[in-house]
Design a protein around this motif. Sequence first.
Motif, PDB file in Angstrom:
ATOM      1  N   PHE A  39       0.839  -1.199   0.000  1.00 36.21           N
ATOM      2  CA  PHE A  39       0.000   0.000   0.000  1.00 36.21           C
ATOM      3  C   PHE A  39       0.873   1.248   0.000  1.00 36.21           C
ATOM      4  O   PHE A  39       1.831   1.327   0.772  1.00 36.21           O
ATOM      5  CB  PHE A  39      -0.885   0.022   1.259  1.00 36.21           C
ATOM      6  N   ARG A  40       0.556   2.192  -0.860  1.00 33.41           N
ATOM      7  CA  ARG A  40       1.269   3.469  -0.862  1.00 33.41           C
ATOM      8  C   ARG A  40       0.276   4.589  -1.106  1.00 33.41           C
ATOM      9  O   ARG A  40      -0.553   4.498  -2.025  1.00 33.41           O
ATOM     10  CB  ARG A  40       2.342   3.503  -1.962  1.00 33.41           C
ATOM     11  N   ASN A  41       0.398   5.613  -0.299  1.00 31.79           N
ATOM     12  CA  ASN A  41      -0.514   6.753  -0.433  1.00 31.79           C
ATOM     13  C   ASN A  41      -0.009   7.652  -1.573  1.00 31.79           C
ATOM     14  O   ASN A  41       0.555   8.712  -1.325  1.00 31.79           O
ATOM     15  CB  ASN A  41      -0.541   7.495   0.909  1.00 31.79           C
ATOM     16  N   GLU A  42      -0.194   7.174  -2.798  1.00 30.21           N
ATOM     17  CA  GLU A  42       0.355   7.869  -3.967  1.00 30.21           C
ATOM     18  C   GLU A  42      -0.364   9.209  -4.171  1.00 30.21           C
ATOM     19  O   GLU A  42      -1.581   9.295  -4.061  1.00 30.21           O
ATOM     20  CB  GLU A  42       0.188   7.006  -5.227  1.00 30.21           C
ATOM     21  N   ILE A  43       0.421  10.222  -4.488  1.00 30.61           N
ATOM     22  CA  ILE A  43      -0.148  11.554  -4.706  1.00 30.61           C
ATOM     23  C   ILE A  43      -0.900  11.589  -6.033  1.00 30.61           C
ATOM     24  O   ILE A  43      -1.985  12.149  -6.137  1.00 30.61           O
ATOM     25  CB  ILE A  43       0.966  12.629  -4.715  1.00 30.61           C
ATOM     26  N   PHE A  61      -1.873   1.485 -13.427  1.00 34.90           N
ATOM     27  CA  PHE A  61      -0.410   1.588 -13.420  1.00 34.90           C
ATOM     28  C   PHE A  61       0.111   1.951 -12.026  1.00 34.90           C
ATOM     29  O   PHE A  61       1.015   1.306 -11.496  1.00 34.90           O
ATOM     30  CB  PHE A  61       0.055   2.631 -14.442  1.00 34.90           C
ATOM     31  N   ARG A  62      -0.421   3.011 -11.460  1.00 32.99           N
ATOM     32  CA  ARG A  62       0.037   3.457 -10.139  1.00 32.99           C
ATOM     33  C   ARG A  62      -1.183   3.572  -9.233  1.00 32.99           C
ATOM     34  O   ARG A  62      -2.029   4.427  -9.440  1.00 32.99           O
ATOM     35  CB  ARG A  62       0.726   4.817 -10.249  1.00 32.99           C
ATOM     36  N   THR A  63      -1.275   2.701  -8.264  1.00 28.13           N
ATOM     37  CA  THR A  63      -2.451   2.672  -7.404  1.00 28.13           C
ATOM     38  C   THR A  63      -2.019   2.711  -5.942  1.00 28.13           C
ATOM     39  O   THR A  63      -0.834   2.543  -5.636  1.00 28.13           O
ATOM     40  CB  THR A  63      -3.253   1.371  -7.672  1.00 28.13           C
ATOM     41  N   CYS A  64      -2.973   2.952  -5.075  1.00 27.48           N
ATOM     42  CA  CYS A  64      -2.625   3.018  -3.645  1.00 27.48           C
ATOM     43  C   CYS A  64      -2.565   1.612  -3.039  1.00 27.48           C
ATOM     44  O   CYS A  64      -1.844   1.369  -2.092  1.00 27.48           O
ATOM     45  CB  CYS A  64      -3.648   3.867  -2.894  1.00 27.48           C
ATOM     46  N   ARG A 116       7.837   3.301 -18.973  1.00 31.69           N
ATOM     47  CA  ARG A 116       7.645   3.376 -17.521  1.00 31.69           C
ATOM     48  C   ARG A 116       8.183   2.108 -16.858  1.00 31.69           C
ATOM     49  O   ARG A 116       8.200   1.045 -17.461  1.00 31.69           O
ATOM     50  CB  ARG A 116       6.154   3.482 -17.162  1.00 31.69           C
ATOM     51  N   GLU A 117       8.514   2.273 -15.579  1.00 33.58           N
ATOM     52  CA  GLU A 117       9.054   1.129 -14.817  1.00 33.58           C
ATOM     53  C   GLU A 117       8.054  -0.017 -14.699  1.00 33.58           C
ATOM     54  O   GLU A 117       6.888   0.198 -14.363  1.00 33.58           O
ATOM     55  CB  GLU A 117       9.443   1.613 -13.410  1.00 33.58           C
ATOM     56  N   LEU A 118       8.569  -1.217 -14.942  1.00 31.77           N
ATOM     57  CA  LEU A 118       7.769  -2.427 -14.778  1.00 31.77           C
ATOM     58  C   LEU A 118       8.263  -3.209 -13.568  1.00 31.77           C
ATOM     59  O   LEU A 118       7.488  -3.729 -12.778  1.00 31.77           O
ATOM     60  CB  LEU A 118       7.912  -3.284 -16.045  1.00 31.77           C
ATOM     61  N   GLU A 119       9.579  -3.258 -13.448  1.00 28.53           N
ATOM     62  CA  GLU A 119      10.207  -4.064 -12.401  1.00 28.53           C
ATOM     63  C   GLU A 119      11.558  -3.455 -12.067  1.00 28.53           C
ATOM     64  O   GLU A 119      12.198  -2.854 -12.939  1.00 28.53           O
ATOM     65  CB  GLU A 119      10.379  -5.490 -12.956  1.00 28.53           C
ATOM     66  N   THR A 160      14.722  -8.657  -6.733  1.00 31.38           N
ATOM     67  CA  THR A 160      13.975  -8.408  -7.965  1.00 31.38           C
ATOM     68  C   THR A 160      12.548  -8.082  -7.529  1.00 31.38           C
ATOM     69  O   THR A 160      11.920  -8.854  -6.814  1.00 31.38           O
ATOM     70  CB  THR A 160      13.988  -9.619  -8.926  1.00 31.38           C
ATOM     71  N   SER A 161      12.084  -6.914  -7.905  1.00 30.81           N
ATOM     72  CA  SER A 161      10.811  -6.427  -7.381  1.00 30.81           C
ATOM     73  C   SER A 161       9.903  -5.987  -8.519  1.00 30.81           C
ATOM     74  O   SER A 161      10.158  -4.991  -9.188  1.00 30.81           O
ATOM     75  CB  SER A 161      11.089  -5.248  -6.444  1.00 30.81           C
ATOM     76  N   ALA A 162       8.845  -6.775  -8.732  1.00 25.83           N
ATOM     77  CA  ALA A 162       7.927  -6.472  -9.839  1.00 25.83           C
ATOM     78  C   ALA A 162       6.533  -6.232  -9.283  1.00 25.83           C
ATOM     79  O   ALA A 162       6.147  -6.825  -8.285  1.00 25.83           O
ATOM     80  CB  ALA A 162       7.894  -7.643 -10.816  1.00 25.83           C
ATOM     81  N   GLY A 163       5.790  -5.358  -9.930  1.00 27.01           N
ATOM     82  CA  GLY A 163       4.391  -5.174  -9.563  1.00 27.01           C
ATOM     83  C   GLY A 163       3.566  -6.236 -10.280  1.00 27.01           C
ATOM     84  O   GLY A 163       3.692  -6.396 -11.487  1.00 27.01           O
ATOM     85  N   LEU A 164       2.742  -6.961  -9.504  1.00 27.67           N
ATOM     86  CA  LEU A 164       1.860  -7.950 -10.148  1.00 27.67           C
ATOM     87  C   LEU A 164       0.763  -7.237 -10.932  1.00 27.67           C
ATOM     88  O   LEU A 164       0.485  -7.565 -12.079  1.00 27.67           O
ATOM     89  CB  LEU A 164       1.261  -8.875  -9.074  1.00 27.67           C
TER      90      LEU A 164
HETATM   91  P1  ATP Z   1       7.741   4.370  -8.967  1.00 29.56           P
HETATM   92  O1  ATP Z   1       9.060   5.066  -9.257  1.00 29.56           O
HETATM   93  O2  ATP Z   1       6.957   3.976 -10.210  1.00 29.56           O
HETATM   94  O3  ATP Z   1       6.924   4.995  -7.902  1.00 29.56           O
HETATM   95  P2  ATP Z   1       9.218   2.654  -7.292  1.00 29.56           P
HETATM   96  O4  ATP Z   1      10.576   2.794  -7.908  1.00 29.56           O
HETATM   97  O5  ATP Z   1       8.889   3.337  -6.037  1.00 29.56           O
HETATM   98  O6  ATP Z   1       8.118   2.947  -8.385  1.00 29.56           O
HETATM   99  P3  ATP Z   1       9.609   0.084  -6.215  1.00 29.56           P
HETATM  100  O7  ATP Z   1       9.548   0.551  -4.817  1.00 29.56           O
HETATM  101  O8  ATP Z   1      10.909  -0.334  -6.788  1.00 29.56           O
HETATM  102  O9  ATP Z   1       8.899   1.124  -7.170  1.00 29.56           O
HETATM  103  O10 ATP Z   1       8.545  -1.075  -6.373  1.00 29.56           O
HETATM  104  C1  ATP Z   1       8.767  -2.216  -7.154  1.00 29.56           C
HETATM  105  C2  ATP Z   1       7.664  -2.441  -8.156  1.00 29.56           C
HETATM  106  O11 ATP Z   1       6.389  -2.360  -7.534  1.00 29.56           O
HETATM  107  C3  ATP Z   1       7.625  -1.394  -9.264  1.00 29.56           C
HETATM  108  O12 ATP Z   1       8.511  -1.725 -10.313  1.00 29.56           O
HETATM  109  C4  ATP Z   1       6.191  -1.481  -9.711  1.00 29.56           C
HETATM  110  O13 ATP Z   1       6.015  -2.539 -10.656  1.00 29.56           O
HETATM  111  C5  ATP Z   1       5.440  -1.831  -8.449  1.00 29.56           C
HETATM  112  N1  ATP Z   1       4.825  -0.626  -7.869  1.00 29.56           N
HETATM  113  C6  ATP Z   1       5.409   0.294  -7.077  1.00 29.56           C
HETATM  114  N2  ATP Z   1       4.532   1.252  -6.718  1.00 29.56           N
HETATM  115  C7  ATP Z   1       3.348   0.908  -7.300  1.00 29.56           C
HETATM  116  C8  ATP Z   1       2.059   1.492  -7.303  1.00 29.56           C
HETATM  117  N3  ATP Z   1       1.790   2.597  -6.613  1.00 29.56           N
HETATM  118  N4  ATP Z   1       1.089   0.876  -8.005  1.00 29.56           N
HETATM  119  C9  ATP Z   1       1.329  -0.255  -8.698  1.00 29.56           C
HETATM  120  N5  ATP Z   1       2.525  -0.851  -8.726  1.00 29.56           N
HETATM  121  C10 ATP Z   1       3.536  -0.294  -8.035  1.00 29.56           C
END
Ligand code: ATP
Length: 444
Positions: A175-179, A186-189, A259-262, A302-306
């Motif tokens: 969980f992240r309180n994304e602005i 793509f980017r969710t809380c 954009r970042e995937l992993e 290795t950290s990927a978003g599902l």
């Molecule tokens: P970003 O720069 O996009 O905020 P991050 O560098 O903070 O991402 P990491 O902390 O490395 O991301 O997280 C690892 C992976 O988790 C990311 O590559 C992404 O796939 C996924 N991820 C991170 N934040 C989110 C989010 N808010 N929503 C969906 N997926 C996320």
Amino acid sequence: MEKITSLAKRRGFVFQSSEIYGGQNGAWDYGPMGIELKNRIAAAWWKEMTQLHDNIVGLDAAILMHPRTWEASGHVENFTDPLVDCKKCKARFRADMIPEENLAAKKCPECGGELTDTRKFNLMFKTHIGPAEDTASIIYLRPETAQGIYVNYKNIIQSNRMKVPFGIAQIGKAFRNEIVTKNFIFRTCEFEQMEMQYFVKPGTDEEWFDQWRKRRWAYYEKLGVKMDHLRWHQHGPDELAHYAKDAYDIQYLFPMGWRELEGVHNRTDYDLGRHTEYSGKDMQYIDQDNNNERYIPYIIETSAGLTRNLLMILCDAYDEEQVADKGNDDDWRTVLRFHPTLAPVTVAVLPLMKKDGLAEMAQDIRNELKEDYSVDYDQAGAIGRRYRRQDEAGTPFCVTVDYQSKEDGTVTLRFRDSMEQIRVPKAELALRLRQEIKAYKRLK
Ligand code: ATP
């Protein structure tokens, strides 16, 4: 992205959370097709990261962790985004995501109004545990799954007799309180991560880092992802996280750009060192094969978003193809070119007609195949339209039962990508499908 969002809703992949109340920002629900796709992506990753390695094991740690965890990890202090607001239109921005000239001039990129000073905003969701809402009861929703692995690393060494180098894999919610939450899922809380932490001897970390970069790249190739839509991005000194010695992102060319995937990160001994300091527990590894040498392992992550992988897979699979030139609406088809191991429905069974015993025969085939495959059955409407519906859902194979089937026991096997049709004895269907799935190569 609009086309993908609307297809995702129309076909039951992803719905807006709490839609009847106007929706909840940063949260999404996965429908019948979405959950199947998500489960398959998770299963493919899990197989790749655990089953195919003798020295990587799984874990499912709790979302709620002792709050000291997040002090030790540095998240309480450092897990912040720079935030600015527009005093006029009240829009809110991540300062690192707006043009530098706007930031320098304090000018809103949307309305030209005055921006506030930049301030730090911590992304962790904070709540209280127990009945008293005081500082002693503060607890966080985990912003990454990794820490659950670090705090269990000694348990796993002891219970499973692991020897460095070894890995621990985990899939779970974060969980992240994304602005700023935009671009669909793509980017969710609330999202899910698939993380693997690999514990190595200091000094071998750079070698393992390169290894894991290669392996993660090969993984996407194996899934049939368009490789010209993937690239590496190395973190510059201003991008590196507080714990990282080196970091590379695998970026994907989404409809809104690269954009970042992993991420593949060399986290050094930072995390285990900090947990030693904050918990008072010895986190050193004792190398019994090497005169009981003691050290704190380095960690390659290795950290990927599902959920972000799911968006990537949807974007990557999406295609519109002209299949005729007759000036009709159905000259074009929308097709999701999922790898068959990821497709929510593997095979659809379609009787040409409902009557004359064709439907019964088709249902028997459905019942046989569903032991091994996820099967859809559809007997409504013109056959061409039914094929299109399956194409749009990404079903790689259709089996059609027709009058010839009654005579000679063969059925039509239709391939989604080439639209080629062949006849196969119905008794050989299950085996033939298995072979086709194994041999699958993406055409386009
Ligand atoms: P970003 O720069 O996009 O905020 P991050 O560098 O903070 O991402 P990491 O902390 O490395 O991301 O997280 C690892 C992976 O988790 C990311 O590559 C992404 O796939 C996924 N991820 C991170 N934040 C989110 C989010 N808010 N929503 C969906 N997926 C996320």
